[in-house]
Motif scaffolding. Structure first.
Motif, PDB file in Angstrom:
ATOM      1  N   HIS A   1       0.813  -1.221   0.000  1.00  0.00           N
ATOM      2  CA  HIS A   1       0.000   0.000   0.000  1.00  0.00           C
ATOM      3  C   HIS A   1       0.844   1.267   0.000  1.00  0.00           C
ATOM      4  CE1 HIS A   1      -2.198   3.235   2.189  1.00  0.00           C
ATOM      5  NE2 HIS A   1      -3.180   2.880   1.376  1.00  0.00           N
ATOM      6  N   ASP A   2       2.011   1.216   0.651  1.00  0.00           N
ATOM      7  CA  ASP A   2       2.809   2.425   0.852  1.00  0.00           C
ATOM      8  C   ASP A   2       3.822   2.702  -0.255  1.00  0.00           C
ATOM      9  OD1 ASP A   2       1.716   3.164   3.422  1.00  0.00           O
ATOM     10  OD2 ASP A   2       2.796   1.461   4.270  1.00  0.00           O
ATOM     11  N   ASP A   3       3.903   1.846  -1.272  1.00  0.00           N
ATOM     12  CA  ASP A   3       4.952   1.979  -2.289  1.00  0.00           C
ATOM     13  C   ASP A   3       5.027   3.373  -2.908  1.00  0.00           C
ATOM     14  OD1 ASP A   3       6.057  -0.507  -2.057  1.00  0.00           O
ATOM     15  OD2 ASP A   3       4.984  -1.400  -3.752  1.00  0.00           O
ATOM     16  N   ASN A   4       3.897   3.894  -3.350  1.00  0.00           N
ATOM     17  CA  ASN A   4       3.909   5.181  -4.060  1.00  0.00           C
ATOM     18  C   ASN A   4       4.312   6.334  -3.152  1.00  0.00           C
ATOM     19  OD1 ASN A   4       3.175   4.157  -6.592  1.00  0.00           O
ATOM     20  ND2 ASN A   4       0.997   4.227  -6.097  1.00  0.00           N
ATOM     21  N   GLN A   5       3.826   6.323  -1.898  1.00  0.00           N
ATOM     22  CA  GLN A   5       4.183   7.406  -0.979  1.00  0.00           C
ATOM     23  C   GLN A   5       5.657   7.334  -0.599  1.00  0.00           C
ATOM     24  OE1 GLN A   5       2.009  10.034   0.033  1.00  0.00           O
ATOM     25  NE2 GLN A   5       4.072  10.799   0.440  1.00  0.00           N
ATOM     26  N   ILE A   6       6.157   6.119  -0.397  1.00  0.00           N
ATOM     27  CA  ILE A   6       7.585   5.958  -0.098  1.00  0.00           C
ATOM     28  C   ILE A   6       8.420   6.498  -1.254  1.00  0.00           C
ATOM     29  CG2 ILE A   6       9.438   4.276   0.249  1.00  0.00           C
ATOM     30  CD1 ILE A   6       7.399   2.525   1.759  1.00  0.00           C
ATOM     31  N   ASP A   7       8.028   6.150  -2.467  1.00  0.00           N
ATOM     32  CA  ASP A   7       8.741   6.618  -3.662  1.00  0.00           C
ATOM     33  C   ASP A   7       8.769   8.143  -3.724  1.00  0.00           C
ATOM     34  OD1 ASP A   7       9.834   6.591  -6.412  1.00  0.00           O
ATOM     35  OD2 ASP A   7       7.802   7.185  -6.984  1.00  0.00           O
ATOM     36  N   LEU A   8       7.623   8.774  -3.497  1.00  0.00           N
ATOM     37  CA  LEU A   8       7.553  10.241  -3.539  1.00  0.00           C
ATOM     38  C   LEU A   8       8.474  10.875  -2.499  1.00  0.00           C
ATOM     39  CD1 LEU A   8       3.694  10.804  -3.974  1.00  0.00           C
ATOM     40  CD2 LEU A   8       5.474  11.333  -5.651  1.00  0.00           C
ATOM     41  N   ASP A   9       8.469  10.317  -1.284  1.00  0.00           N
ATOM     42  CA  ASP A   9       9.270  10.901  -0.209  1.00  0.00           C
ATOM     43  C   ASP A   9      10.760  10.635  -0.389  1.00  0.00           C
ATOM     44  OD1 ASP A   9       6.966  11.860   0.840  1.00  0.00           O
ATOM     45  OD2 ASP A   9       6.922  10.569   2.601  1.00  0.00           O
ATOM     46  N   VAL A  10      11.104   9.451  -0.870  1.00  0.00           N
ATOM     47  CA  VAL A  10      12.513   9.130  -1.108  1.00  0.00           C
ATOM     48  C   VAL A  10      13.113  10.100  -2.127  1.00  0.00           C
ATOM     49  CG1 VAL A  10      14.039   7.424  -2.203  1.00  0.00           C
ATOM     50  CG2 VAL A  10      12.448   6.709  -0.420  1.00  0.00           C
ATOM     51  N   LYS A  11      12.343  10.450  -3.137  1.00  0.00           N
ATOM     52  CA  LYS A  11      12.829  11.386  -4.158  1.00  0.00           C
ATOM     53  C   LYS A  11      13.113  12.768  -3.578  1.00  0.00           C
ATOM     54  CE  LYS A  11      10.593   9.157  -8.107  1.00  0.00           C
ATOM     55  NZ  LYS A  11       9.441   9.188  -9.029  1.00  0.00           N
TER      56      LYS A  11
ATOM     57  N   THR B   1       4.881   6.398   7.360  1.00  0.00           N
ATOM     58  CA  THR B   1       4.366   7.738   7.633  1.00  0.00           C
ATOM     59  C   THR B   1       5.347   8.750   7.066  1.00  0.00           C
ATOM     60  OG1 THR B   1       3.306   6.991   9.677  1.00  0.00           O
ATOM     61  CG2 THR B   1       3.654   9.355   9.443  1.00  0.00           C
ATOM     62  N   GLN B   2       4.823   9.799   6.444  1.00  0.00           N
ATOM     63  CA  GLN B   2       5.698  10.831   5.886  1.00  0.00           C
ATOM     64  C   GLN B   2       6.628  11.383   6.959  1.00  0.00           C
ATOM     65  OE1 GLN B   2       2.353  13.006   3.655  1.00  0.00           O
ATOM     66  NE2 GLN B   2       4.153  13.477   2.425  1.00  0.00           N
ATOM     67  N   GLY B   3       7.876  11.532   6.595  1.00  0.00           N
ATOM     68  CA  GLY B   3       8.895  11.985   7.535  1.00  0.00           C
ATOM     69  C   GLY B   3       9.862  10.879   7.891  1.00  0.00           C
ATOM     70  N   MET B   4       9.392   9.629   7.835  1.00  0.00           N
ATOM     71  CA  MET B   4      10.275   8.501   8.148  1.00  0.00           C
ATOM     72  C   MET B   4      11.456   8.440   7.190  1.00  0.00           C
ATOM     73  SD  MET B   4       7.485   5.508   9.080  1.00  0.00           S
ATOM     74  CE  MET B   4       8.682   4.167   8.989  1.00  0.00           C
ATOM     75  N   SER B   5      11.242   8.874   5.944  1.00  0.00           N
ATOM     76  CA  SER B   5      12.321   8.818   4.952  1.00  0.00           C
ATOM     77  C   SER B   5      13.475   9.738   5.336  1.00  0.00           C
ATOM     78  CB  SER B   5      11.799   9.191   3.563  1.00  0.00           C
ATOM     79  OG  SER B   5      11.312  10.518   3.544  1.00  0.00           O
ATOM     80  N   ASP B   6      13.158  10.892   5.929  1.00  0.00           N
ATOM     81  CA  ASP B   6      14.211  11.838   6.310  1.00  0.00           C
ATOM     82  C   ASP B   6      15.057  11.285   7.454  1.00  0.00           C
ATOM     83  OD1 ASP B   6      13.435  14.468   4.730  1.00  0.00           O
ATOM     84  OD2 ASP B   6      11.589  13.608   5.509  1.00  0.00           O
ATOM     85  N   LEU B   7      14.390  10.709   8.453  1.00  0.00           N
ATOM     86  CA  LEU B   7      15.113  10.128   9.580  1.00  0.00           C
ATOM     87  C   LEU B   7      15.935   8.921   9.128  1.00  0.00           C
ATOM     88  CD1 LEU B   7      15.689  10.188  12.593  1.00  0.00           C
ATOM     89  CD2 LEU B   7      13.566   8.930  12.989  1.00  0.00           C
ATOM     90  N   ALA B   8      15.329   8.057   8.323  1.00  0.00           N
ATOM     91  CA  ALA B   8      16.041   6.876   7.829  1.00  0.00           C
ATOM     92  C   ALA B   8      17.200   7.270   6.910  1.00  0.00           C
ATOM     93  CB  ALA B   8      15.078   5.951   7.090  1.00  0.00           C
ATOM     94  N   GLY B   9      17.016   8.342   6.139  1.00  0.00           N
ATOM     95  CA  GLY B   9      18.084   8.808   5.254  1.00  0.00           C
ATOM     96  C   GLY B   9      19.292   9.288   6.036  1.00  0.00           C
ATOM     97  N   ILE B  10      19.046  10.047   7.107  1.00  0.00           N
ATOM     98  CA  ILE B  10      20.138  10.514   7.965  1.00  0.00           C
ATOM     99  C   ILE B  10      20.857   9.323   8.598  1.00  0.00           C
ATOM    100  CG2 ILE B  10      20.583  11.638  10.191  1.00  0.00           C
ATOM    101  CD1 ILE B  10      20.439  13.673   8.040  1.00  0.00           C
ATOM    102  N   VAL B  11      20.085   8.339   9.062  1.00  0.00           N
ATOM    103  CA  VAL B  11      20.681   7.142   9.667  1.00  0.00           C
ATOM    104  C   VAL B  11      21.533   6.396   8.638  1.00  0.00           C
ATOM    105  CG1 VAL B  11      20.175   4.865  10.648  1.00  0.00           C
ATOM    106  CG2 VAL B  11      18.905   6.869  11.439  1.00  0.00           C
TER     107      VAL B  11
END
Length: 348
Positions: free
Chosen positions: A123-133, A170-180
């Protein structure tokens, strides 16, 4: 398999090979050409004397971490040393050891690969893709879509979404995971650390990220008590501007859900995670209180609530006019909030 998963080459279960940092990027891997455009990619310039101090501290840290690995106990010295700053060279190992200390379970490589390389759409594929970009575009590992760091981040976030279905993505997780990931530089270890940060109650992230954000509501109550009891002048001024009429201000998401990772310079972000991993969510209130100390003058000069909320949501410009990361983290020790105080505020 969807076209989106094909773009991320989801079938290819290869290990990530970290490329060397190209010219024009700082010691954390962020572009040095973004001054004035992006505060997240900026960091404190290290003087020659600071470099010598860091080398001395690195030797002490390596000795401490080696002892930690041998006896499996969190060193007593760590609680004070972390406020002086974790040497860049030691951060990856420190995060790994602290993660294992609070880890409830560790996934086997086979199970993790099943999560990383599942060709089934979620279900989350598209939102993850948008945030990762949109994540860490000024970092050399994340400058190109679908490959390198952005591919790794997509795989990690999909795996977390499947592993923790009550949170999903949830939006925002990509930023925290990216820093990690920019420190850990390894898919499995980043997953393990993020999984610990989300599921271990001492960090309160699962509660913050769940539908309805129940943990964030708790954070808002404690934050308001912090303002009222410690930063009286800021609290009274915000109230006079109409702060009480603002429901769940946007800056709370940035502060308490993603640990400032979208709104502060990268060296602050790394140092904040250093503190939070050791002290849990208690550290976030300490950091919040320290930040309010530095923002006090600018907040008190605001003539309307929208200006004040803008500073709270995007504090970097104000903060950097008063302090640098190394000074800020040392001040966090001075303004630290005790766990009993937080408990009292929550029960008030």
């Amino acid at each position: 398999m969807s076209k989106l998963l094909e773009k991320y080459n989801i079938k290819e279960s290869n290990e990530f090979i970290v490329p060397s940092t190209p010219e024009g990027y700082n010691r954390y891997g962020f572009s040095t050409l973004t001054k004035g455009m992006d505060y997240t990619s900026q960091c404190e310039m290290i003087t020659s004397s600071q470099k010598l101090k860091e080398e001395t501290r690195t030797i002490k840290w390596k000795k401490m971490l080696e002892q930690w690995k041998c006896d499996g106990k969190i060193p007593k010295k760590l609680k004070r040393r972390v406020y002086k700053g974790v040497p860049v060279e030691c951060r990856k190992e420190y995060w790994s050891l602290i993660s294992k200390s609070f880890q409830s379970k560790q996934q086997g490589n086979e199970n993790l690969n099943n999560l990383f390389f599942s060709t089934k759409e979620i279900h989350d594929d598209n939102q993850i893709d948008l945030d990762v970009k949109r994540t860490l575009g000024y970092h050399y590992l994340f400058k190109d879509n679908y490959v390198m760091g952005k591919r790794e981040l997509f795989l990690i976030l999909r795996a977390l979404s499947q592993e923790i279905p009550e949170v999903g993505y949830t939006q925002g997780m990509s930023d925290l995971a990216g820093i990690v990931f920019s420190i850990v530089l390894q898919r499995n270890d980043t997953f393990d650390l993020m999984n610990t940060m989300i599921t271990n109650e001492r960090y309160n992230l699962q509660s913050c990220l769940k539908t309805g954000f129940p943990g964030l509501i708790r954070c808002e109550k404690i934050h308001n008590m912090l303002l009222k009891n410690i930063h009286h002048s800021i609290y009274n001024h915000l109230i006079s501007l109409g702060y009480e009429e603002v429901q769940c201000p946007g800056f709370l998401f940035e502060w308490y859900m993603v640990w400032f990772c979208r709104i502060l310079p990268c060296d602050f972000c790394y140092a904040i995670i250093d503190l939070c991993l050791l002290y849990g969510q208690q550290a976030i209130y300490t950091i919040a209180s320290t930040l309010l100390h530095y923002l006090k003058k600018d907040l008190l000069s605001c003539e309307d609530i929208s200006s004040a909320l803008q500073i709270l949501k995007n504090p970097s410009k104000s903060l950097l006019s008063y302090t640098k990361c190394s000074q800020f983290i040392r001040q966090c020790y001075k303004y630290r909030i005790k766990s009993q105080t937080i408990s009292d505020w929550m029960n008030a």
